[in-house]
Design an enzyme around this catalytic site. Structure first.
Site, PDB file in Angstrom:
ATOM      1  N   GLU A 283      58.483 -82.334  -0.811  1.00 44.28           N
ATOM      2  CA  GLU A 283      58.904 -80.941  -0.680  1.00 44.28           C
ATOM      3  C   GLU A 283      59.218 -80.637   0.780  1.00 44.28           C
ATOM      4  O   GLU A 283      58.303 -80.344   1.563  1.00 44.28           O
ATOM      5  CB  GLU A 283      57.792 -79.999  -1.155  1.00 44.28           C
ATOM      6  CG  GLU A 283      57.565 -80.000  -2.644  1.00 44.28           C
ATOM      7  CD  GLU A 283      56.860 -78.729  -3.084  1.00 44.28           C
ATOM      8  OE1 GLU A 283      57.382 -78.063  -3.998  1.00 44.28           O
ATOM      9  OE2 GLU A 283      55.819 -78.379  -2.522  1.00 44.28           O
TER      10      GLU A 283
ATOM     11  N   GLU B 162      51.929 -75.120   1.832  1.00 46.38           N
ATOM     12  CA  GLU B 162      51.322 -73.814   2.089  1.00 46.38           C
ATOM     13  C   GLU B 162      49.830 -73.940   2.347  1.00 46.38           C
ATOM     14  O   GLU B 162      49.263 -73.181   3.141  1.00 46.38           O
ATOM     15  CB  GLU B 162      51.605 -72.876   0.901  1.00 46.38           C
ATOM     16  CG  GLU B 162      53.070 -72.478   0.833  1.00 46.38           C
ATOM     17  CD  GLU B 162      53.542 -72.049  -0.537  1.00 46.38           C
ATOM     18  OE1 GLU B 162      54.757 -71.804  -0.683  1.00 46.38           O
ATOM     19  OE2 GLU B 162      52.721 -71.986  -1.474  1.00 46.38           O
TER      20      GLU B 162
ATOM     21  N   HIS C 254      49.647 -79.222  -0.740  1.00 46.72           N
ATOM     22  CA  HIS C 254      50.885 -78.442  -0.700  1.00 46.72           C
ATOM     23  C   HIS C 254      51.088 -77.896   0.710  1.00 46.72           C
ATOM     24  O   HIS C 254      50.123 -77.558   1.409  1.00 46.72           O
ATOM     25  CB  HIS C 254      50.823 -77.304  -1.712  1.00 46.72           C
ATOM     26  CG  HIS C 254      52.130 -76.625  -1.938  1.00 46.72           C
ATOM     27  ND1 HIS C 254      52.627 -75.667  -1.065  1.00 46.72           N
ATOM     28  CD2 HIS C 254      53.068 -76.768  -2.912  1.00 46.72           C
ATOM     29  CE1 HIS C 254      53.799 -75.255  -1.512  1.00 46.72           C
ATOM     30  NE2 HIS C 254      54.091 -75.901  -2.624  1.00 46.72           N
TER      31      HIS C 254
ATOM     32  N   ASN D 257      54.800 -74.533 -10.443  1.00 48.28           N
ATOM     33  CA  ASN D 257      53.708 -74.145  -9.549  1.00 48.28           C
ATOM     34  C   ASN D 257      53.790 -72.629  -9.387  1.00 48.28           C
ATOM     35  O   ASN D 257      54.636 -72.119  -8.661  1.00 48.28           O
ATOM     36  CB  ASN D 257      53.848 -74.854  -8.202  1.00 48.28           C
ATOM     37  CG  ASN D 257      52.789 -74.433  -7.208  1.00 48.28           C
ATOM     38  OD1 ASN D 257      51.756 -73.889  -7.579  1.00 48.28           O
ATOM     39  ND2 ASN D 257      53.043 -74.689  -5.932  1.00 48.28           N
TER      40      ASN D 257
ATOM     41  N   LYS E 220      51.760 -70.574  -7.987  1.00 47.27           N
ATOM     42  CA  LYS E 220      51.227 -70.035  -6.729  1.00 47.27           C
ATOM     43  C   LYS E 220      50.373 -68.786  -7.031  1.00 47.27           C
ATOM     44  O   LYS E 220      49.633 -68.787  -8.005  1.00 47.27           O
ATOM     45  CB  LYS E 220      52.360 -69.770  -5.740  1.00 47.27           C
ATOM     46  CG  LYS E 220      53.229 -71.023  -5.546  1.00 47.27           C
ATOM     47  CD  LYS E 220      54.258 -70.888  -4.456  1.00 47.27           C
ATOM     48  CE  LYS E 220      55.073 -72.169  -4.358  1.00 47.27           C
ATOM     49  NZ  LYS E 220      56.015 -72.143  -3.210  1.00 47.27           N
TER      50      LYS E 220
ATOM     51  N   SER F 158      63.286 -75.061  -3.923  1.00 47.40           N
ATOM     52  CA  SER F 158      64.363 -74.233  -4.488  1.00 47.40           C
ATOM     53  C   SER F 158      65.108 -74.944  -5.618  1.00 47.40           C
ATOM     54  O   SER F 158      66.326 -74.837  -5.751  1.00 47.40           O
ATOM     55  CB  SER F 158      65.338 -73.796  -3.395  1.00 47.40           C
ATOM     56  OG  SER F 158      64.674 -72.992  -2.429  1.00 47.40           O
TER      57      SER F 158
END
Length: 248
Positions: free
Chosen positions: A166, A96, A94, A9, A11, A212
């Protein structure tokens, strides 16, 4: 048998030129792998990446989409647009997007319905904040998010959906849930799917871990019983690193 899926991903990173070069670098090194290989990238480069990946086993996905096919939604991209350029996947919900752009379980559900309608494979993200984890609410949060996303989703469509667990506190922080912790939550998520549908269906759903993930810990993560892949941010931005993840 569930086929593992390693997805990058990107981003809001990479230029079109950098993206094309990246695909060119990884294609020879991931050829023939038993893992499904996916790069999710910003809208502006998707068409170029689809072209660059032709003839390879690298699939291309979008990082988000709107739930309407067209309309007065300035700045949005529709499933019709993604389908026209042969995008394979789309990330939905997601953290975010939820945190910064007011994404809700309801909008994730509406996007999921539309992605399935257009035969774009969805990756549905779920996960808890640090406060929720410390409050022992991880499973409750994931259950609510899964039930909301899968509202009125037909049983026949469920196996087409990838889920990405996540934990928000582990995204881009360098902190990672232990492989055992991640597997425990993913087993729970699979059990939620079993409750919504049945065991056979739940065993077909691929569930990734994200947070991570890097070459130094991917093998340990992937050795767990219920983890079917990884959704990777920072470590997917360098070709050598991403190849190591795929060839864990």
């Amino acid at each position: 048998m569930r086929i593992p899926i390693i997805a990058g991903n990107w981003k809001m990173n990479m230029t079109i030129k950098e993206g094309i070069e990246f695909i060119g670098k990884i294609k020879p090194s991931v050829k023939g792998t038993d893992v499904e290989v996916l790069i999710c990238a910003p809208y502006v480069m998707l068409k170029d990446l689809v072209e660059a990946a032709k003839g390879s086993n690298v699939k291309i996905g979008a990082e988000n989409m709107h739930y309407e096919e067209k309309g007065a939604f300035t700045g949005e991209i529709s499933p019709l647009m993604l389908k026209e350029i042969d995008v394979d996947y789309v990330i939905l919900g997601h953290s975010e997007r939820r945190q910064y752009y007011n994404e809700t379980d309801e909008t994730v559900n509406k996007k999921l319905v539309k992605a399935l309608e257009f035969k774009i494979s969805p990756i549905v993200c779920v996960g808890e904040t640090l406060d929720q984890r410390e409050g022992d609410l991880t499973k409750d949060v994931c259950k609510v998010q899964i039930e909301g996303a899968f509202n009125n989703i037909n049983q026949d469509d469920v196996e087409k959906i990838v889920i990405a667990y996540e934990p928000i506190w582990a995204i881009g922080t360098g902190k990672t849930a232990t492989s055992e912790e991640a597997n425990e939550v993913i087993m729970y998520i699979r059990n939620v799917i079993k409750g919504l549908y049945d065991e056979e269906t739940s065993e077909k759903v691929r569930i990734q871990y994200g947070g991570s993930v890097k070459p130094s810990n991917v093998e340990e993560i992937m050795n767990e019983s219920d983890i079917d892949g990884a959704l990777v941010g920072g470590a997917s931005l360098k070709a050598d690193s991403f190849v190591e993840l795929v060839n864990f």
